[in-house]
Design a protein around this motif. Sequence first.
Motif, PDB file in Angstrom:
ATOM      1  N   GLU A  52      16.326  11.502  -6.955  1.00 31.29           N
ATOM      2  CA  GLU A  52      16.304  12.230  -5.684  1.00 31.29           C
ATOM      3  C   GLU A  52      14.905  12.200  -5.083  1.00 31.29           C
ATOM      4  O   GLU A  52      14.718  12.055  -3.880  1.00 31.29           O
ATOM      5  CB  GLU A  52      16.739  13.678  -5.953  1.00 31.29           C
ATOM      6  N   GLU A  53      13.916  12.307  -5.972  1.00 30.21           N
ATOM      7  CA  GLU A  53      12.522  12.313  -5.508  1.00 30.21           C
ATOM      8  C   GLU A  53      12.169  10.989  -4.842  1.00 30.21           C
ATOM      9  O   GLU A  53      11.560  10.951  -3.770  1.00 30.21           O
ATOM     10  CB  GLU A  53      11.588  12.589  -6.701  1.00 30.21           C
ATOM     11  N   GLY A  54      12.562   9.892  -5.492  1.00 29.29           N
ATOM     12  CA  GLY A  54      12.285   8.581  -4.906  1.00 29.29           C
ATOM     13  C   GLY A  54      12.996   8.420  -3.574  1.00 29.29           C
ATOM     14  O   GLY A  54      12.441   7.878  -2.607  1.00 29.29           O
ATOM     15  N   ASN A  55      14.205   8.914  -3.515  1.00 36.76           N
ATOM     16  CA  ASN A  55      15.005   8.758  -2.303  1.00 36.76           C
ATOM     17  C   ASN A  55      14.479   9.605  -1.148  1.00 36.76           C
ATOM     18  O   ASN A  55      14.648   9.239   0.022  1.00 36.76           O
ATOM     19  CB  ASN A  55      16.459   9.124  -2.610  1.00 36.76           C
ATOM     20  N   GLN A  94      14.116   8.373   2.651  1.00 40.55           N
ATOM     21  CA  GLN A  94      14.870   9.120   3.660  1.00 40.55           C
ATOM     22  C   GLN A  94      13.954   9.639   4.765  1.00 40.55           C
ATOM     23  O   GLN A  94      14.265   9.532   5.948  1.00 40.55           O
ATOM     24  CB  GLN A  94      15.569  10.301   2.957  1.00 40.55           C
ATOM     25  N   ALA A  95      12.793  10.180   4.330  1.00 44.28           N
ATOM     26  CA  ALA A  95      11.836  10.717   5.307  1.00 44.28           C
ATOM     27  C   ALA A  95      11.340   9.612   6.228  1.00 44.28           C
ATOM     28  O   ALA A  95      11.228   9.812   7.448  1.00 44.28           O
ATOM     29  CB  ALA A  95      10.666  11.363   4.562  1.00 44.28           C
ATOM     30  N   ALA A 137       7.780  13.757   7.879  1.00 38.41           N
ATOM     31  CA  ALA A 137       6.938  13.780   6.679  1.00 38.41           C
ATOM     32  C   ALA A 137       7.822  14.057   5.464  1.00 38.41           C
ATOM     33  O   ALA A 137       8.754  14.870   5.531  1.00 38.41           O
ATOM     34  CB  ALA A 137       5.872  14.863   6.801  1.00 38.41           C
ATOM     35  N   PRO A 138       7.591  13.383   4.362  1.00 38.31           N
ATOM     36  CA  PRO A 138       8.409  13.656   3.175  1.00 38.31           C
ATOM     37  C   PRO A 138       8.103  15.032   2.608  1.00 38.31           C
ATOM     38  O   PRO A 138       6.981  15.513   2.698  1.00 38.31           O
ATOM     39  CB  PRO A 138       7.977  12.557   2.193  1.00 38.31           C
TER      40      PRO A 138
END
Length: 358
Positions: A334-337, A341-342, A348-349
Motif C-alpha cells: 500500500e505504501e509503494g502504491n 497514486q499521488a 503530494a503523497p
Amino acid sequence: MSAAQRRLQVLSNHLLASGEDASARASASRLAEPLWLERQATSGSASSSGARVTGAKQEPYSSADGKPNSYSRVHGAVSRAPAMWRRVASLGKEELTDVIYEKSEEGIAKITINRPDKRNAFRPQTIQELSWCFSDARDDPRVGVIVLTGAGELAFCSGGDQSVRGKGGYVGEDGIARLNVLDLQVQIRRLPKPVVAMVAGYAVGGGHILHMVCDLTIAADNAIFGQTGPKVGSFDAGYGSTHMARLVGQKKAREMWFLARLYDAREALDMGLVNTVVPLDQLETETLVWCREMLRNSPTALRVLKAALNAAEDGQAGIQELGGNATMLFYHSEEGNEGRQAYMEKRAPDFSKFKRLP
Ligand code: S0N
C-alpha cells in the motif's frame, strides 16, 4: 553390460590409466556395488562426510522417535507419481531441434539437451534453444520449478561441441564464433525460480559447469563429473572456477581443474557438488519429489533466498538481483502504491499513515 556398468568400467579404466593409487582403485571397484543406502525412517544413513546417500523410499519428515510430528502431518508424504509431460515443440516461430521442452500441469518445466549421439555436447544452436526455453519457463506464471537434463542415460552434457569449435568460440550456422554458454549460465543463475540439474552419466567440461550453476543437483549412481578443459584446450575462468571453489573449496577446485580428473557420484556427493545420489532408475522420480516439495513452499521465499544466496557471491550484480526483489515486493505494498497514486492524482503523497517499523 548395462549402461551403468559400462560407465563404471570407463571410470575404472580412467583411474587405472592415470596411475591412481590403491585407494582410488578400491574406490572404483567399490562402485561395482550399489552405492545408495536406504534412508531409514528413524535414522538416516550418512556417507563419510555426513552427506546423505538416499534411496528410492524416503520419509522426508519422520521424527527421531519414529512418531509422526505435526510438521510431518502437515507437510509430509510427497507424491512419487510420474509427471504428465506436455511437449512444447516450438517457441514462437522457432522449432526446437537440439532441445526437448516439456511442462507438467503441476508446475514443473523440463528442459532436455537432446544430442545423445554427441553425449549432449552443446553447439551455439543448442545454447540458443536452451535460452529460449529458460526464458519461457521464467515468464510462465504456472511454472514454479525447472529441471535441466540430458537425453539418454549416458550423459547430462559433455560441454562444448568440439567439432564446431573455431577460433574465438563455437561456430554456428551463421559462421560466427560464440561462447554464448556464458550468457546461459548467468540466465540460470538469475532465474527467480529453482533450477534443478538431473544428472545421469557424464557431466563434464561446460556440461559440468551447467550443473554447478543450477540450484540443486540430483545425480544418478552412474553420474560422472569433472572438468576436461586443460586436456582439450579450454577453461572457464568465471563461474566455472569461482562458483566451483565455493561449492567444493579452493583445494578441491584447483585439483579438479589442474588435473582434469573425473569423479564418480559418491565422490561428488562427498565434496558437496551434488545434493543426493539415487539409483539410475529412480532419477526422475526422485527429482520430481524434490520439485514437488519446493512447489509446496512459498515462491517468494524461494526467489528471495535464491537472490540472497547469489548476492553473497555476485557483487553488485547480485545486489541488483536481491534489490529487484525488494522493489517487486514494495510495488505490491500500500505504501509503494501511495506514491504512484499521488503522482497520478497530481497531489503530494501522504506517507504519514505508514508506520516506521523498528
Ligand atoms: C564425455 C566422454 C568422457 C564420454 O566418453 P564415451 O562414453 O566413451 O563416449 P565417446 O565415444 O567419447 O563419445 C561418443 C560420441 O560423442 C562425441 N562427443 C562426446 N563429447 C563431445 C564433445 N564435447 N564435442 C564433440 N563431440 C563429442 C564423440 O566424439 C563420439 O562421437 P563419434 O561416435 O562420432 O566418434 C567423452 O566423449 C569426452 O571426453 N568428451 C569430450 C569432453 C570435453 O572435453 N568437452 C569439452 C570441454 N570444454 C568445454 O566444454 C568448453 C566449453 C565452453 O564453451 C566454455 C568456454 C569458455 C568459458 C566457459 C565455457 C563453458 O562451457 O562454461
